[in-house]
Every structure is written in structure tokens, then in C-alpha cells.
Design a protein around this motif. Structure first.
Motif, PDB file in Angstrom:
ATOM      1  N   LYS A 163      10.292 -14.896  57.898  1.00  0.00           N
ATOM      2  CA  LYS A 163      10.330 -15.591  56.614  1.00  0.00           C
ATOM      3  C   LYS A 163      10.170 -14.572  55.481  1.00  0.00           C
ATOM      4  O   LYS A 163       9.604 -13.503  55.690  1.00  0.00           O
ATOM      5  CB  LYS A 163       9.168 -16.582  56.535  1.00  0.00           C
ATOM      6  N   PRO A 164      10.608 -14.916  54.279  1.00  0.00           N
ATOM      7  CA  PRO A 164      10.415 -13.985  53.157  1.00  0.00           C
ATOM      8  C   PRO A 164       8.950 -13.590  52.962  1.00  0.00           C
ATOM      9  O   PRO A 164       8.662 -12.440  52.578  1.00  0.00           O
ATOM     10  CB  PRO A 164      10.947 -14.781  51.969  1.00  0.00           C
ATOM     11  N   GLU A 165       8.041 -14.494  53.256  1.00  0.00           N
ATOM     12  CA  GLU A 165       6.622 -14.178  53.086  1.00  0.00           C
ATOM     13  C   GLU A 165       6.089 -13.216  54.139  1.00  0.00           C
ATOM     14  O   GLU A 165       4.936 -12.781  54.064  1.00  0.00           O
ATOM     15  CB  GLU A 165       5.767 -15.450  53.064  1.00  0.00           C
ATOM     16  N   ASP A 166       6.902 -12.860  55.120  1.00  0.00           N
ATOM     17  CA  ASP A 166       6.516 -11.825  56.085  1.00  0.00           C
ATOM     18  C   ASP A 166       6.802 -10.424  55.550  1.00  0.00           C
ATOM     19  O   ASP A 166       6.454  -9.430  56.202  1.00  0.00           O
ATOM     20  CB  ASP A 166       7.256 -12.013  57.406  1.00  0.00           C
ATOM     21  N   THR A 167       7.443 -10.342  54.397  1.00  0.00           N
ATOM     22  CA  THR A 167       7.736  -9.038  53.795  1.00  0.00           C
ATOM     23  C   THR A 167       6.454  -8.282  53.507  1.00  0.00           C
ATOM     24  O   THR A 167       5.561  -8.782  52.822  1.00  0.00           O
ATOM     25  CB  THR A 167       8.540  -9.226  52.500  1.00  0.00           C
ATOM     26  N   ALA A 168       6.352  -7.069  54.063  1.00  0.00           N
ATOM     27  CA  ALA A 168       5.136  -6.266  53.928  1.00  0.00           C
ATOM     28  C   ALA A 168       5.345  -4.931  54.622  1.00  0.00           C
ATOM     29  O   ALA A 168       6.330  -4.730  55.343  1.00  0.00           O
ATOM     30  CB  ALA A 168       3.949  -6.979  54.568  1.00  0.00           C
ATOM     31  N   ILE A 169       4.402  -4.040  54.404  1.00  0.00           N
ATOM     32  CA  ILE A 169       4.291  -2.848  55.239  1.00  0.00           C
ATOM     33  C   ILE A 169       3.384  -3.210  56.406  1.00  0.00           C
ATOM     34  O   ILE A 169       2.275  -3.735  56.200  1.00  0.00           O
ATOM     35  CB  ILE A 169       3.722  -1.649  54.461  1.00  0.00           C
ATOM     36  N   TYR A 170       3.837  -2.932  57.610  1.00  0.00           N
ATOM     37  CA  TYR A 170       3.102  -3.276  58.821  1.00  0.00           C
ATOM     38  C   TYR A 170       2.456  -2.011  59.392  1.00  0.00           C
ATOM     39  O   TYR A 170       3.125  -0.981  59.554  1.00  0.00           O
ATOM     40  CB  TYR A 170       4.031  -3.918  59.844  1.00  0.00           C
ATOM     41  N   TYR A 171       1.166  -2.138  59.697  1.00  0.00           N
ATOM     42  CA  TYR A 171       0.366  -1.009  60.171  1.00  0.00           C
ATOM     43  C   TYR A 171      -0.212  -1.296  61.551  1.00  0.00           C
ATOM     44  O   TYR A 171      -0.714  -2.395  61.822  1.00  0.00           O
ATOM     45  CB  TYR A 171      -0.804  -0.746  59.226  1.00  0.00           C
ATOM     46  N   CYS A 172      -0.203  -0.297  62.381  1.00  0.00           N
ATOM     47  CA  CYS A 172      -0.886  -0.320  63.670  1.00  0.00           C
ATOM     48  C   CYS A 172      -2.312   0.207  63.478  1.00  0.00           C
ATOM     49  O   CYS A 172      -2.535   1.105  62.653  1.00  0.00           O
ATOM     50  CB  CYS A 172      -0.115   0.581  64.626  1.00  0.00           C
ATOM     51  N   ASN A 173      -3.254  -0.350  64.230  1.00  0.00           N
ATOM     52  CA  ASN A 173      -4.662   0.014  64.054  1.00  0.00           C
ATOM     53  C   ASN A 173      -5.394   0.047  65.385  1.00  0.00           C
ATOM     54  O   ASN A 173      -5.148  -0.776  66.268  1.00  0.00           O
ATOM     55  CB  ASN A 173      -5.342  -0.997  63.134  1.00  0.00           C
ATOM     56  N   VAL A 174      -6.316   1.002  65.490  1.00  0.00           N
ATOM     57  CA  VAL A 174      -7.267   1.014  66.596  1.00  0.00           C
ATOM     58  C   VAL A 174      -8.624   1.468  66.060  1.00  0.00           C
ATOM     59  O   VAL A 174      -8.698   2.332  65.193  1.00  0.00           O
ATOM     60  CB  VAL A 174      -6.800   1.924  67.743  1.00  0.00           C
ATOM     61  N   PHE A 175      -9.689   0.831  66.535  1.00  0.00           N
ATOM     62  CA  PHE A 175     -11.054   1.274  66.242  1.00  0.00           C
ATOM     63  C   PHE A 175     -11.540   2.009  67.469  1.00  0.00           C
ATOM     64  O   PHE A 175     -11.686   1.418  68.549  1.00  0.00           O
ATOM     65  CB  PHE A 175     -11.956   0.090  65.922  1.00  0.00           C
ATOM     66  N   TYR A 176     -11.734   3.318  67.334  1.00  0.00           N
ATOM     67  CA  TYR A 176     -11.974   4.162  68.499  1.00  0.00           C
ATOM     68  C   TYR A 176     -13.105   5.123  68.200  1.00  0.00           C
ATOM     69  O   TYR A 176     -13.059   5.845  67.200  1.00  0.00           O
ATOM     70  CB  TYR A 176     -10.699   4.926  68.848  1.00  0.00           C
ATOM     71  N   ARG A 177     -14.113   5.114  69.024  1.00  0.00           N
ATOM     72  CA  ARG A 177     -15.263   6.016  68.897  1.00  0.00           C
ATOM     73  C   ARG A 177     -15.822   6.015  67.478  1.00  0.00           C
ATOM     74  O   ARG A 177     -16.038   7.073  66.871  1.00  0.00           O
ATOM     75  CB  ARG A 177     -14.878   7.421  69.345  1.00  0.00           C
ATOM     76  N   GLY A 178     -15.995   4.822  66.937  1.00  0.00           N
ATOM     77  CA  GLY A 178     -16.720   4.682  65.685  1.00  0.00           C
ATOM     78  C   GLY A 178     -15.918   4.763  64.407  1.00  0.00           C
ATOM     79  O   GLY A 178     -16.508   4.721  63.322  1.00  0.00           O
ATOM     80  N   ARG A 218      -4.608  -5.812  52.431  1.00  0.00           N
ATOM     81  CA  ARG A 218      -4.154  -5.683  53.809  1.00  0.00           C
ATOM     82  C   ARG A 218      -4.762  -6.817  54.626  1.00  0.00           C
ATOM     83  O   ARG A 218      -5.947  -7.133  54.477  1.00  0.00           O
ATOM     84  CB  ARG A 218      -4.582  -4.330  54.377  1.00  0.00           C
ATOM     85  N   GLU A 219      -3.948  -7.440  55.497  1.00  0.00           N
ATOM     86  CA  GLU A 219      -4.428  -8.582  56.261  1.00  0.00           C
ATOM     87  C   GLU A 219      -4.131  -8.433  57.737  1.00  0.00           C
ATOM     88  O   GLU A 219      -3.142  -7.805  58.130  1.00  0.00           O
ATOM     89  CB  GLU A 219      -3.791  -9.879  55.734  1.00  0.00           C
ATOM     90  N   PHE A 220      -4.981  -9.045  58.531  1.00  0.00           N
ATOM     91  CA  PHE A 220      -4.830  -9.046  59.984  1.00  0.00           C
ATOM     92  C   PHE A 220      -3.608  -9.855  60.395  1.00  0.00           C
ATOM     93  O   PHE A 220      -3.346 -10.931  59.839  1.00  0.00           O
ATOM     94  CB  PHE A 220      -6.094  -9.638  60.610  1.00  0.00           C
ATOM     95  N   ARG A 231      -0.865  -6.075  58.042  1.00  0.00           N
ATOM     96  CA  ARG A 231       0.229  -5.940  57.088  1.00  0.00           C
ATOM     97  C   ARG A 231      -0.305  -6.005  55.673  1.00  0.00           C
ATOM     98  O   ARG A 231      -1.367  -6.585  55.422  1.00  0.00           O
ATOM     99  CB  ARG A 231       1.293  -7.009  57.311  1.00  0.00           C
ATOM    100  N   GLN A 232       0.442  -5.405  54.765  1.00  0.00           N
ATOM    101  CA  GLN A 232       0.072  -5.430  53.355  1.00  0.00           C
ATOM    102  C   GLN A 232       1.318  -5.673  52.515  1.00  0.00           C
ATOM    103  O   GLN A 232       2.254  -4.865  52.520  1.00  0.00           O
ATOM    104  CB  GLN A 232      -0.593  -4.123  52.941  1.00  0.00           C
ATOM    105  N   ALA A 233       1.310  -6.805  51.831  1.00  0.00           N
ATOM    106  CA  ALA A 233       2.398  -7.155  50.932  1.00  0.00           C
ATOM    107  C   ALA A 233       2.116  -6.586  49.553  1.00  0.00           C
ATOM    108  O   ALA A 233       0.957  -6.315  49.208  1.00  0.00           O
ATOM    109  CB  ALA A 233       2.532  -8.674  50.865  1.00  0.00           C
ATOM    110  N   PRO A 234       3.146  -6.412  48.725  1.00  0.00           N
ATOM    111  CA  PRO A 234       2.950  -5.853  47.386  1.00  0.00           C
ATOM    112  C   PRO A 234       1.937  -6.666  46.592  1.00  0.00           C
ATOM    113  O   PRO A 234       2.021  -7.898  46.522  1.00  0.00           O
ATOM    114  CB  PRO A 234       4.335  -5.948  46.766  1.00  0.00           C
TER     115      PRO A 234
END
Length: 115
Positions: free
Chosen positions: A86-101, A45-47, A38-41
């Protein structure tokens, strides 16, 4: 080609729940480390959470442990159940995969927690 598409974000009140979805193509999710970030304003970006291949388990950031649950189905979809938001959960949430390098990211889904 790997593609990730997040959905399920929205505007909620503190204490509410949301379930985010990540629809994938080009991979089988049960065979990959699938993560949410996720990444807040104004912040880096954080895990948030990861689910490991097969039955290898899950891990969470301290800020969400006990409130969020990452899961997947057997083929294409990854989920993030978010409770007691919680208000501190406000963020853009991203899905991620590390695949074939390389890292793959979706476009993100906005979560706003406000009273």
C-alpha cells in the motif's frame, strides 16, 4: 564485528510484492531476535516484524499482519516478504539485531509504493 546490509527495495505499484533481504556478518541469525523496522518521511522509526531464536515464532505490527512475512535461512540472511503493498508502506526499511548489549542497524533500503 556485526554488520547488516539490506537490499531489495524499489518503486512498485499498490498491490505489488517485494522481498527484502538482510545479509548479516558476525552473527548466526537463527540464534538471535532479528527484526525489521521502517521509517517513513517525517515519522518515527517503527517496528514491523520480528523472528525469534530457534523455533520461537514471529510477531508483526498490526499494519502489516497478514501481508508481510519475516523469515530467515540457517546462517546469515533474514527476509521480509511484502505482499499487497500500500502507499502507506512507503518507507526506508531497516534490519535490526540486539546483540551483546547493543543495537545494530543496517543502512536501510527504500521502498516506495505509488501509482
Amino acid at each position: 564485528q556485526v554488520q547488516l546490509v539490506e537490499s531489495g527495495g524499489g518503486l512498485v505499484h499498490p498491490g505489488d510484492s517485494l522481498r527484502l533481504s538482510c545479509a548479516t556478518s558476525g552473527i548466526i541469525v537463527v540464534g538471535q531476535h532479528m527484526s525489521w523496522f521502517r521509517q517513513a518521511p517525517g515519522k518515527e522509526r517503527e517496528f514491523v516484524a520480528v523472528i525469534r531464536p530457534g523455533g520461537s515464532g514471529t510477531s508483526y505490527a498490526d499494519a502489516v499482519r497478514g501481508r508481510f512475512t519475516i523469515s530467515r535461512d540457517s546462517t546469515k540472511n533474514v527476509y521480509l516478504q511484502m505482499n499487497s503493498l500500500k502507499p502507506e508502506d512507503t518507507a526506508i526499511y531497516y534490519c535490526n539485531v540486539f546483540y551483546r548489549g547493543r543495537d545494530y542497524w543496517g543502512q536501510g533500503t527504500q521502498v516506495t509504493v505509488s501509482s
